[in-house]
Structures are given as C-alpha cells and as structure tokens.
Design a protein around this motif. Sequence first.
Motif, PDB file in Angstrom:
ATOM      1  N   SER A 179       0.829  -1.213   0.000  1.00 28.14           N
ATOM      2  CA  SER A 179       0.000   0.000   0.000  1.00 28.14           C
ATOM      3  C   SER A 179       0.862   1.261   0.000  1.00 28.14           C
ATOM      4  O   SER A 179       0.438   2.306  -0.499  1.00 28.14           O
ATOM      5  CB  SER A 179      -0.965   0.008   1.189  1.00 28.14           C
ATOM      6  N   GLU A 180       2.068   1.159   0.535  1.00 22.09           N
ATOM      7  CA  GLU A 180       3.000   2.298   0.577  1.00 22.09           C
ATOM      8  C   GLU A 180       3.944   2.322  -0.632  1.00 22.09           C
ATOM      9  O   GLU A 180       4.891   3.099  -0.673  1.00 22.09           O
ATOM     10  CB  GLU A 180       3.832   2.242   1.867  1.00 22.09           C
ATOM     11  N   LYS A 181       3.703   1.419  -1.594  1.00 23.80           N
ATOM     12  CA  LYS A 181       4.461   1.369  -2.860  1.00 23.80           C
ATOM     13  C   LYS A 181       5.940   1.019  -2.686  1.00 23.80           C
ATOM     14  O   LYS A 181       6.804   1.562  -3.369  1.00 23.80           O
ATOM     15  CB  LYS A 181       4.330   2.692  -3.624  1.00 23.80           C
ATOM     16  N   PHE A 182       6.228   0.102  -1.774  1.00 23.39           N
ATOM     17  CA  PHE A 182       7.593  -0.397  -1.618  1.00 23.39           C
ATOM     18  C   PHE A 182       7.885  -1.457  -2.683  1.00 23.39           C
ATOM     19  O   PHE A 182       7.012  -2.248  -3.031  1.00 23.39           O
ATOM     20  CB  PHE A 182       7.773  -1.066  -0.248  1.00 23.39           C
ATOM     21  N   LYS A 183       9.114  -1.487  -3.160  1.00 25.67           N
ATOM     22  CA  LYS A 183       9.593  -2.631  -3.938  1.00 25.67           C
ATOM     23  C   LYS A 183      10.080  -3.643  -2.909  1.00 25.67           C
ATOM     24  O   LYS A 183      10.829  -3.302  -1.990  1.00 25.67           O
ATOM     25  CB  LYS A 183      10.728  -2.225  -4.879  1.00 25.67           C
ATOM     26  N   ILE A 184       9.666  -4.891  -3.052  1.00 31.40           N
ATOM     27  CA  ILE A 184       9.981  -5.922  -2.062  1.00 31.40           C
ATOM     28  C   ILE A 184      11.077  -6.837  -2.601  1.00 31.40           C
ATOM     29  O   ILE A 184      10.964  -7.382  -3.700  1.00 31.40           O
ATOM     30  CB  ILE A 184       8.720  -6.732  -1.694  1.00 31.40           C
ATOM     31  N   PHE A 185      12.121  -6.978  -1.798  1.00 33.38           N
ATOM     32  CA  PHE A 185      13.254  -7.849  -2.121  1.00 33.38           C
ATOM     33  C   PHE A 185      13.368  -8.909  -1.031  1.00 33.38           C
ATOM     34  O   PHE A 185      13.104  -8.631   0.137  1.00 33.38           O
ATOM     35  CB  PHE A 185      14.569  -7.061  -2.144  1.00 33.38           C
ATOM     36  N   ALA A 186      13.798 -10.097  -1.420  1.00 32.13           N
ATOM     37  CA  ALA A 186      14.041 -11.147  -0.424  1.00 32.13           C
ATOM     38  C   ALA A 186      15.191 -12.017  -0.893  1.00 32.13           C
ATOM     39  O   ALA A 186      15.290 -12.358  -2.083  1.00 32.13           O
ATOM     40  CB  ALA A 186      12.793 -11.997  -0.214  1.00 32.13           C
TER      41      ALA A 186
ATOM     42  N   TYR B  45      14.809   2.186  -7.276  1.00 30.64           N
ATOM     43  CA  TYR B  45      13.641   2.080  -6.406  1.00 30.64           C
ATOM     44  C   TYR B  45      13.778   3.028  -5.226  1.00 30.64           C
ATOM     45  O   TYR B  45      14.743   2.964  -4.471  1.00 30.64           O
ATOM     46  CB  TYR B  45      13.492   0.647  -5.897  1.00 30.64           C
ATOM     47  N   LYS B  46      12.803   3.913  -5.080  1.00 37.45           N
ATOM     48  CA  LYS B  46      12.868   4.890  -3.990  1.00 37.45           C
ATOM     49  C   LYS B  46      12.612   4.224  -2.633  1.00 37.45           C
ATOM     50  O   LYS B  46      13.314   4.476  -1.672  1.00 37.45           O
ATOM     51  CB  LYS B  46      11.854   6.004  -4.233  1.00 37.45           C
ATOM     52  N   LYS B  47      11.584   3.373  -2.565  1.00 37.62           N
ATOM     53  CA  LYS B  47      11.218   2.725  -1.300  1.00 37.62           C
ATOM     54  C   LYS B  47      11.462   1.222  -1.439  1.00 37.62           C
ATOM     55  O   LYS B  47      10.870   0.584  -2.309  1.00 37.62           O
ATOM     56  CB  LYS B  47       9.755   3.013  -0.969  1.00 37.62           C
ATOM     57  N   LYS B  48      12.315   0.719  -0.563  1.00 41.33           N
ATOM     58  CA  LYS B  48      12.712  -0.688  -0.652  1.00 41.33           C
ATOM     59  C   LYS B  48      12.453  -1.398   0.674  1.00 41.33           C
ATOM     60  O   LYS B  48      12.803  -0.883   1.725  1.00 41.33           O
ATOM     61  CB  LYS B  48      14.203  -0.792  -1.012  1.00 41.33           C
ATOM     62  N   LEU B  49      11.844  -2.579   0.578  1.00 42.23           N
ATOM     63  CA  LEU B  49      11.652  -3.443   1.739  1.00 42.23           C
ATOM     64  C   LEU B  49      12.476  -4.700   1.505  1.00 42.23           C
ATOM     65  O   LEU B  49      12.285  -5.395   0.512  1.00 42.23           O
ATOM     66  CB  LEU B  49      10.179  -3.811   1.915  1.00 42.23           C
ATOM     67  N   PHE B  50      13.390  -4.971   2.425  1.00 42.45           N
ATOM     68  CA  PHE B  50      14.228  -6.169   2.355  1.00 42.45           C
ATOM     69  C   PHE B  50      13.721  -7.169   3.384  1.00 42.45           C
ATOM     70  O   PHE B  50      13.689  -6.868   4.576  1.00 42.45           O
ATOM     71  CB  PHE B  50      15.692  -5.818   2.630  1.00 42.45           C
ATOM     72  N   VAL B  51      13.328  -8.346   2.913  1.00 46.36           N
ATOM     73  CA  VAL B  51      12.728  -9.360   3.770  1.00 46.36           C
ATOM     74  C   VAL B  51      13.720 -10.499   3.978  1.00 46.36           C
ATOM     75  O   VAL B  51      14.282 -11.024   3.008  1.00 46.36           O
ATOM     76  CB  VAL B  51      11.420  -9.916   3.152  1.00 46.36           C
ATOM     77  N   PHE B  52      13.904 -10.872   5.243  1.00 45.55           N
ATOM     78  CA  PHE B  52      14.809 -11.967   5.601  1.00 45.55           C
ATOM     79  C   PHE B  52      14.048 -12.945   6.483  1.00 45.55           C
ATOM     80  O   PHE B  52      13.313 -12.542   7.377  1.00 45.55           O
ATOM     81  CB  PHE B  52      16.044 -11.433   6.338  1.00 45.55           C
ATOM     82  N   GLY B  53      14.263 -14.240   6.236  1.00 45.42           N
ATOM     83  CA  GLY B  53      13.474 -15.261   6.904  1.00 45.42           C
ATOM     84  C   GLY B  53      14.177 -15.965   8.039  1.00 45.42           C
ATOM     85  O   GLY B  53      15.360 -15.752   8.322  1.00 45.42           O
ATOM     86  N   ASN B  54      13.420 -16.836   8.664  1.00 43.70           N
ATOM     87  CA  ASN B  54      13.843 -17.641   9.804  1.00 43.70           C
ATOM     88  C   ASN B  54      15.129 -18.417   9.499  1.00 43.70           C
ATOM     89  O   ASN B  54      15.330 -18.885   8.381  1.00 43.70           O
ATOM     90  CB  ASN B  54      12.699 -18.606  10.157  1.00 43.70           C
TER      91      ASN B  54
ATOM     92  N   LEU C 225       7.463  -9.493  -5.859  1.00 43.30           N
ATOM     93  CA  LEU C 225       8.685  -9.843  -5.128  1.00 43.30           C
ATOM     94  C   LEU C 225       9.848  -9.994  -6.103  1.00 43.30           C
ATOM     95  O   LEU C 225       9.720 -10.671  -7.121  1.00 43.30           O
ATOM     96  CB  LEU C 225       8.469 -11.165  -4.374  1.00 43.30           C
ATOM     97  N   LEU C 226      10.950  -9.368  -5.779  1.00 41.16           N
ATOM     98  CA  LEU C 226      12.183  -9.597  -6.531  1.00 41.16           C
ATOM     99  C   LEU C 226      13.084 -10.465  -5.668  1.00 41.16           C
ATOM    100  O   LEU C 226      13.561 -10.028  -4.617  1.00 41.16           O
ATOM    101  CB  LEU C 226      12.869  -8.282  -6.895  1.00 41.16           C
ATOM    102  N   LYS C 227      13.269 -11.702  -6.100  1.00 46.40           N
ATOM    103  CA  LYS C 227      14.114 -12.648  -5.365  1.00 46.40           C
ATOM    104  C   LYS C 227      15.572 -12.360  -5.692  1.00 46.40           C
ATOM    105  O   LYS C 227      15.937 -12.219  -6.861  1.00 46.40           O
ATOM    106  CB  LYS C 227      13.780 -14.085  -5.765  1.00 46.40           C
ATOM    107  N   ILE C 228      16.381 -12.262  -4.644  1.00 44.18           N
ATOM    108  CA  ILE C 228      17.807 -12.009  -4.852  1.00 44.18           C
ATOM    109  C   ILE C 228      18.630 -13.116  -4.214  1.00 44.18           C
ATOM    110  O   ILE C 228      18.228 -13.722  -3.228  1.00 44.18           O
ATOM    111  CB  ILE C 228      18.233 -10.623  -4.308  1.00 44.18           C
ATOM    112  N   LYS C 229      19.775 -13.351  -4.822  1.00 42.47           N
ATOM    113  CA  LYS C 229      20.698 -14.371  -4.316  1.00 42.47           C
ATOM    114  C   LYS C 229      22.055 -13.726  -4.088  1.00 42.47           C
ATOM    115  O   LYS C 229      22.547 -12.984  -4.941  1.00 42.47           O
ATOM    116  CB  LYS C 229      20.827 -15.518  -5.309  1.00 42.47           C
TER     117      LYS C 229
END
Length: 194
Positions: free
Chosen positions: A112-119, A137-146, A161-165
């Motif tokens: 809703s806040e227009k973040f680009k999501i990376f994981a 990308y102005k607004k970036k959300l970086f997601v890290f898991g368990n 979602l943009l998956k990164i390695k």
Amino acid sequence: IVVEDILFNELSQINSEDKIALIVKRNSNNALNTSSNHSNLNVVLLNEIQDPGNLGTAIRTCVAFGVKDIWLTKTTVDPWAPKVIRAAVGCNVFVNFEKFDVLSDALSLAESEKFKIFATILDQKSKNLYSINFNKYKKKLFVFGNEGKGLPLNFLKRRNLLKIKIPHENFVESLNVASAVAISLAEVNRQNKY
C-alpha cells in the motif's frame, strides 16, 4: 546515580569491571522514519528470527547502513531482550520497530506504501544481488526469513517480489541471516554512496 556494588550486581545481567549502566526510554514511534537525509527509504523486515545474537547483529548492521525502520513479525525474538541489546551494542535506541502479527500484514502495508519488495532466496530464478540497480527504487523493503525455515512458500509466490541471491560457494547451503542482512545492505549502501 551511584549505587553500591551489591545493588549494581543485582540490577545488571553482565559481570563487568566498569560498573556503568544506562536507562533508556524505548522509542515508541512506529511511523516510518521519513525525516532521513537520504533520498531512498530502506526498511528491513525480519520474519520469525529466533536467535537473539542474529537479531542483535541485524539491528546493529541496519543502523550502520542507515536503516532506521525495522519491521518484525510477532514470532521474532524481542528486540529489547538483554542478549539482543548486547549483540546490537545498544543500537536498538536508533531504530523504529514495528511488530506485525503475521508476515502478510507487513507485506500489505509495504504494498500500500508502494515499496519494492526484495528477499534473499536460494532459487534458480533469483537475481544476483550485484546485478540489481537498487537506486531505481525509492522505497525498498528487504525481507529476511527464519534461520532454519527461511520464508514461507506462499510469500515466495508473490508477483511483486524480486528474489535475490547472494553469490557464494555452492557447497555451502546458505548464509547466516545476519550475514545476509549485512551483505545486502552493504551493496545497497555502496550503490547509493559510491
């Protein structure tokens, strides 16, 4: 305030020769920190991180690379637990924490806040971290898991979602979550400043 050694030892969980303590008011601001001097807004989302050392190291790394907002899922270890604070070397006071009941709530807010999501995801389709122009990308959300489970399968199917390695030797299954945070944010910082 000066207190007797016996009282100090009762109050402190650390055996230290210095005998110095600090009382800090927790930051209760859950709003996104938009007062940053940076043109880009980076947020880190930590999902179900269980190890206090990993969370503390991730917090310290976020502060080192200018990330002021950290989102946590409810099942992530308490960012104010003593072991987390020690691993973060007290950097907790420089961060706005926001807790979400479930991962999907955090992702809905990000969308809703227009973040680009990376994981960071070990997947054939993941893009090499060093091939991405994060400045696009102005607004970036970086997601890290368990640490043991990574991120849930339903999350991995998201279209935005943009998956990164992070490239590393194939015989090493994966990187520690705190290391992944550090490497990812270091690259974003490098692109933004150098």
